[in-house]
Design an enzyme around this catalytic site. Sequence first.
Site, PDB file in Angstrom:
ATOM      1  N   ASP A 259       0.884  -1.168   0.000  1.00 40.20           N
ATOM      2  CA  ASP A 259       0.000   0.000   0.000  1.00 40.20           C
ATOM      3  C   ASP A 259       0.925   1.221   0.000  1.00 40.20           C
ATOM      4  O   ASP A 259       2.120   1.125   0.289  1.00 40.20           O
ATOM      5  CB  ASP A 259      -0.857  -0.055   1.273  1.00 40.20           C
ATOM      6  CG  ASP A 259      -1.553   1.252   1.575  1.00 40.20           C
ATOM      7  OD1 ASP A 259      -2.242   1.768   0.674  1.00 40.20           O
ATOM      8  OD2 ASP A 259      -1.379   1.784   2.680  1.00 40.20           O
TER       9      ASP A 259
ATOM     10  N   ASP B  36      -0.288   5.127   0.855  1.00 38.25           N
ATOM     11  CA  ASP B  36      -0.602   6.155   1.877  1.00 38.25           C
ATOM     12  C   ASP B  36      -0.779   5.542   3.257  1.00 38.25           C
ATOM     13  O   ASP B  36      -1.609   4.669   3.447  1.00 38.25           O
ATOM     14  CB  ASP B  36      -1.851   6.931   1.458  1.00 38.25           C
ATOM     15  CG  ASP B  36      -1.585   7.744   0.197  1.00 38.25           C
ATOM     16  OD1 ASP B  36      -2.267   7.524  -0.812  1.00 38.25           O
ATOM     17  OD2 ASP B  36      -0.649   8.568   0.213  1.00 38.25           O
TER      18      ASP B  36
ATOM     19  N   THR C 233      -2.584   0.560  -4.512  1.00 40.57           N
ATOM     20  CA  THR C 233      -3.006   1.745  -3.772  1.00 40.57           C
ATOM     21  C   THR C 233      -4.255   2.379  -4.360  1.00 40.57           C
ATOM     22  O   THR C 233      -4.564   2.187  -5.546  1.00 40.57           O
ATOM     23  CB  THR C 233      -1.894   2.818  -3.780  1.00 40.57           C
ATOM     24  OG1 THR C 233      -2.364   4.019  -3.168  1.00 40.57           O
ATOM     25  CG2 THR C 233      -1.438   3.143  -5.197  1.00 40.57           C
TER      26      THR C 233
END
Length: 261
Positions: free
Chosen positions: A11, A13, A124
């Site tokens: 991922d 963020d 993401t």
Amino acid sequence: MKEGLQALLFDVDGTLADTERDGHRVAFNLAFEEAGLDWNWSVELYGELLAVTGGKERMKYYLDHFNTEFNRPADLDGFIAELHKAKTAQYTALLAEGRIPLRPGVARLLKEAREKGMRMGIATTTTPANVQALLAHTLGPDSESWFEVIAAGDVVPAKKPAPDIYTWAMEKMDLTPESCIAFEDSENGIKSSVGAGLRTIITVNDYTREHDFSDAVLVLDNLGEPGQEFTVLQGNKNTLNGAGYLDLALVQRLADNHPAE
Ligand code: XBP
Ligand code: MG
């Protein structure tokens, strides 16, 4: 034959970097100001808005739940899309100023995985331009090529917590969940990765510390560094053998001890 670990799926963020409070939130507010809007997302309000992944979807959620008085233009989707482009420009400018560093242990683990030939991908919800800017400004111009796939943003119809983005990334890499492990930071993220059949390692942040990570293989405050040990928030400490930071050997031990279902 039982497949060994072949790939790490990250991922972005909250996982590679703590981008939300001082990055995306600030960029949204700068774009709102630039557009002459009196919208301002406080740290607290943004924490509530993070329930929805995707910046465009988050702005619509904000209007539907927190600013119903706003006089909506006829083409609301077009209006939001334009606002989101401006926000992305603001956000990538913040990254270019070096305002958002990688989290502890991330550069170390990525470089080790690359040196040892461990395949890597990104999955993401954020916009591809944001991923490119984060990687370029923290790991250098060629770092995007460290990842076989950058599965990002609108490339799939349903964003996290739907599993689509992880499934898409594994299809592109021709991998099955049994040969991968995911790194996430949030409840939406682990719902997506586990929904795609992936074992998942979590590093929390201020917005996600209280989320439900009962399906995680391990929950840490961060990946740790030699001399800057991580704190284990959830997981079987026996597997850790007293380790204080997450290196590739530990990731492989965790994967071996937690066969994909
Ligand atoms: C986090 C998100 C993104 C960012 C904002 O993605 O949900 O929407 O908050 O970026 P992840 P955009 O944790 O999956 O990396 O405005 O480009 O969506
Ligand atoms: Mg995240």
